[in-house]
Design a protein around this motif. Structure first.
Motif, PDB file in Angstrom:
ATOM      1  N   GLY A 248       0.772  -1.239   0.000  1.00 45.82           N
ATOM      2  CA  GLY A 248       0.000   0.000   0.000  1.00 45.82           C
ATOM      3  C   GLY A 248       0.797   1.280   0.000  1.00 45.82           C
ATOM      4  N   TYR A 249       2.081   1.220  -0.334  1.00 43.36           N
ATOM      5  CA  TYR A 249       2.851   2.460  -0.483  1.00 43.36           C
ATOM      6  C   TYR A 249       2.412   3.175  -1.764  1.00 43.36           C
ATOM      7  CZ  TYR A 249       6.242   1.184   3.153  1.00 43.36           C
ATOM      8  OH  TYR A 249       6.857   0.868   4.340  1.00 43.36           O
ATOM      9  N   SER A 250       2.563   4.485  -1.787  1.00 44.92           N
ATOM     10  CA  SER A 250       2.257   5.269  -2.976  1.00 44.92           C
ATOM     11  C   SER A 250       3.376   5.096  -3.995  1.00 44.92           C
ATOM     12  CB  SER A 250       2.124   6.753  -2.614  1.00 44.92           C
ATOM     13  OG  SER A 250       2.219   7.561  -3.766  1.00 44.92           O
ATOM     14  N   ALA A 251       3.041   4.556  -5.167  1.00 41.64           N
ATOM     15  CA  ALA A 251       4.043   4.380  -6.213  1.00 41.64           C
ATOM     16  C   ALA A 251       4.630   5.721  -6.630  1.00 41.64           C
ATOM     17  CB  ALA A 251       3.417   3.672  -7.418  1.00 41.64           C
ATOM     18  N   GLU A 252       3.797   6.766  -6.611  1.00 36.90           N
ATOM     19  CA  GLU A 252       4.270   8.098  -6.988  1.00 36.90           C
ATOM     20  C   GLU A 252       5.303   8.610  -5.985  1.00 36.90           C
ATOM     21  OE1 GLU A 252       1.080   7.176  -6.784  1.00 36.90           O
ATOM     22  OE2 GLU A 252       0.570   7.148  -8.922  1.00 36.90           O
ATOM     23  N   ALA A 253       5.025   8.409  -4.709  1.00 34.49           N
ATOM     24  CA  ALA A 253       5.972   8.856  -3.689  1.00 34.49           C
ATOM     25  C   ALA A 253       7.280   8.077  -3.778  1.00 34.49           C
ATOM     26  CB  ALA A 253       5.361   8.701  -2.300  1.00 34.49           C
ATOM     27  N   LEU A 254       7.197   6.777  -4.014  1.00 34.13           N
ATOM     28  CA  LEU A 254       8.409   5.965  -4.101  1.00 34.13           C
ATOM     29  C   LEU A 254       9.250   6.347  -5.308  1.00 34.13           C
ATOM     30  CD1 LEU A 254       7.169   2.396  -3.079  1.00 34.13           C
ATOM     31  CD2 LEU A 254       8.025   4.263  -1.647  1.00 34.13           C
ATOM     32  N   ALA A 255       8.589   6.775  -6.377  1.00 30.75           N
ATOM     33  CA  ALA A 255       9.313   7.158  -7.591  1.00 30.75           C
ATOM     34  C   ALA A 255      10.179   8.392  -7.370  1.00 30.75           C
ATOM     35  CB  ALA A 255       8.335   7.392  -8.732  1.00 30.75           C
ATOM     36  N   THR A 256       9.907   9.155  -6.329  1.00 29.00           N
ATOM     37  CA  THR A 256      10.703  10.365  -6.046  1.00 29.00           C
ATOM     38  C   THR A 256      11.924  10.061  -5.178  1.00 29.00           C
ATOM     39  OG1 THR A 256       9.498  10.967  -4.021  1.00 29.00           O
ATOM     40  CG2 THR A 256       8.586  11.732  -6.125  1.00 29.00           C
ATOM     41  N   LEU A 257      12.053   8.810  -4.732  1.00 30.04           N
ATOM     42  CA  LEU A 257      13.197   8.418  -3.907  1.00 30.04           C
ATOM     43  C   LEU A 257      14.274   7.779  -4.773  1.00 30.04           C
ATOM     44  CD1 LEU A 257      11.363   6.762  -0.855  1.00 30.04           C
ATOM     45  CD2 LEU A 257      12.094   9.147  -1.122  1.00 30.04           C
ATOM     46  N   PRO A 258      15.536   7.821  -4.341  1.00 30.34           N
ATOM     47  CA  PRO A 258      16.610   7.185  -5.114  1.00 30.34           C
ATOM     48  C   PRO A 258      16.342   5.690  -5.311  1.00 30.34           C
ATOM     49  CG  PRO A 258      17.534   8.645  -3.458  1.00 30.34           C
ATOM     50  CD  PRO A 258      16.065   8.551  -3.170  1.00 30.34           C
ATOM     51  N   GLU A 259      16.637   5.196  -6.494  1.00 28.35           N
ATOM     52  CA  GLU A 259      16.416   3.783  -6.795  1.00 28.35           C
ATOM     53  C   GLU A 259      17.221   2.880  -5.869  1.00 28.35           C
ATOM     54  OE1 GLU A 259      16.792   0.673 -10.569  1.00 28.35           O
ATOM     55  OE2 GLU A 259      17.219   2.817 -10.846  1.00 28.35           O
ATOM     56  N   GLU A 260      18.400   3.346  -5.433  1.00 32.06           N
ATOM     57  CA  GLU A 260      19.234   2.542  -4.542  1.00 32.06           C
ATOM     58  C   GLU A 260      18.534   2.266  -3.209  1.00 32.06           C
ATOM     59  OE1 GLU A 260      20.154   5.273  -6.059  1.00 32.06           O
ATOM     60  OE2 GLU A 260      21.640   4.586  -7.520  1.00 32.06           O
ATOM     61  N   VAL A 261      17.623   3.162  -2.833  1.00 31.35           N
ATOM     62  CA  VAL A 261      16.867   2.994  -1.588  1.00 31.35           C
ATOM     63  C   VAL A 261      15.699   2.053  -1.799  1.00 31.35           C
ATOM     64  CG1 VAL A 261      15.348   4.188   0.041  1.00 31.35           C
ATOM     65  CG2 VAL A 261      17.535   5.207  -0.606  1.00 31.35           C
ATOM     66  N   THR A 262      14.877   2.319  -2.790  1.00 37.74           N
ATOM     67  CA  THR A 262      13.661   1.522  -2.975  1.00 37.74           C
ATOM     68  C   THR A 262      13.977   0.097  -3.435  1.00 37.74           C
ATOM     69  OG1 THR A 262      13.382   2.406  -5.216  1.00 37.74           O
ATOM     70  CG2 THR A 262      12.224   3.530  -3.427  1.00 37.74           C
ATOM     71  N   ALA A 263      15.060  -0.076  -4.207  1.00 37.56           N
ATOM     72  CA  ALA A 263      15.420  -1.421  -4.672  1.00 37.56           C
ATOM     73  C   ALA A 263      15.819  -2.320  -3.518  1.00 37.56           C
ATOM     74  CB  ALA A 263      16.551  -1.340  -5.692  1.00 37.56           C
ATOM     75  N   ALA A 264      16.388  -1.741  -2.458  1.00 37.09           N
ATOM     76  CA  ALA A 264      16.846  -2.521  -1.310  1.00 37.09           C
ATOM     77  C   ALA A 264      15.768  -2.691  -0.244  1.00 37.09           C
ATOM     78  CB  ALA A 264      18.082  -1.864  -0.692  1.00 37.09           C
ATOM     79  N   PHE A 265      14.582  -2.126  -0.455  1.00 35.06           N
ATOM     80  CA  PHE A 265      13.519  -2.241   0.542  1.00 35.06           C
ATOM     81  C   PHE A 265      13.083  -3.691   0.683  1.00 35.06           C
ATOM     82  CE2 PHE A 265       8.937  -2.561   1.403  1.00 35.06           C
ATOM     83  CZ  PHE A 265       8.893  -1.967   2.653  1.00 35.06           C
ATOM     84  N   SER A 266      13.002  -4.172   1.926  1.00 36.81           N
ATOM     85  CA  SER A 266      12.558  -5.545   2.163  1.00 36.81           C
ATOM     86  C   SER A 266      11.671  -5.627   3.403  1.00 36.81           C
ATOM     87  CB  SER A 266      13.762  -6.483   2.309  1.00 36.81           C
ATOM     88  OG  SER A 266      14.640  -6.028   3.323  1.00 36.81           O
TER      89      SER A 266
END
Length: 203
Positions: A46-64
Motif C-alpha cells: 500500500g505504499y504510494s508508487a508516486e511517492a516511491l518514484a521520487t526516492l533514489p532507486e538505490e533505496v527503494t530497490a533494497a527495501f525488504s
C-alpha cells in the motif's frame, strides 16, 4: 516475547543477519528468499508508487519490509521520529519529508552498508533533518523520551531479545508517543531446535 531459552548463538545470528542485508544493499537485484523493491511495496503493502518514484532507486530497490507502518499514522510536521532498523531508508526518508525541516528523523541500522545507503540518499534529497546511526535495536543510540513516534518494519522477528527491543522502543518514546510497528507473528510456539537454527532465523 521472552528471549529464547535455548542456547542460540546470538552473536553468530547478528553476523549472519548483517551478512545477508549487506548482500541486499550491494546486490538488490540478486536472488533472495523474500520480496523486495518498490513494485512489491506499492502493490502488496500500500505504499504510494508516486511517492516511491521520487526516492533514489538505490533505496527503494533494497527495501525488504513486510508492512507499511506509515500507513497507520503519518508523522506530523515538527515531530521527532526514530526508525528502528531503517535499512536503506525508504520509511526513513518518507518520514523525513512528512515531519518537515522543523522535525527530526533518526534511523538506527545495524548493517553498515544499509546505513551508508540511507545517509547518501538523505543528502541527495536535501533532508538535513535525517540522522542515520549504526546501532542495535536492543540498545538504541537515542535519548530517553526523545521521540514522538517510533517506527519499525520487519525487524523484531530477527531479534532474539524481543522484550529488550520493545523496552528500548518504549524508553525512547515520549509519554503518549506512538509505536508504528509492522512485523511477523506466529500463532504457535517454535521448538528450541528450530530456534537454534540460524538459517531459519534468516530464511
Amino acid at each position: 516475547m521472552a528471549a529464547p531459552s535455548c542456547d542460540l548463538n546470538t552473536q553468530r545470528l547478528r553476523e549472519a543477519i548483517q551478512t545477508l542485508y549487506t548482500r541486499v544493499a550491494m546486490l538488490s537485484e540478486g536472488a533472495f528468499h523474500f520480496h523486495r523493491g518498490p513494485a512489491y511495496a506499492a502493490a502488496m503493502l500500500g505504499y504510494s508508487a508516486e511517492a516511491l518514484a521520487t526516492l533514489p532507486e538505490e533505496v527503494t530497490a533494497a527495501f525488504s519490509g513486510i508492512g507499511n507502518p506509515l500507513r497507520m499514522a503519518l508523522p506530523q510536521r515538527g515531530m521527532t521520529v526514530i526508525d528502528v532498523g531503517c535499512g536503506a531508508g525508504m520509511d526513513l526518508l518518507l518520514a523525513g519529508r512528512a515531519v518537515g525541516s522543523n522535525g527530526r528523523v533518526i534511523g538506527v541500522e545495524m548493517t553498515e552498508a544499509m546505513a551508508v545507503r540511507a545517509r547518501t540518499a538523505a543528502l541527495a534529497l536535501g533532508l538535513g533533518n535525517v540522522d542515520v546511526r549504526v546501532g542495535d535495536a536492543i540498545a538504541l543510540p537515542a535519548d530517553t523520551e526523545s521521540a514522538d513516534v517510533v517506527i519499525s518494519n520487519g525487524v523484531l522477528n530477527l531479534i532474539p531479545e524481543k522484550e529488550t527491543a520493545v523496552r528500548e522502543m518504549h524508553r525512547v518514546l515520549k509519554p503518549g508517543g506512538q509505536l508504528l510497528l509492522a512485523d511477523i507473528a506466529l500463532e504457535t510456539a517454535v521448538s528450541d531446535e528450530a530456534r537454534r537454527d540460524i538459517d531459519l532465523w534468516t530464511a
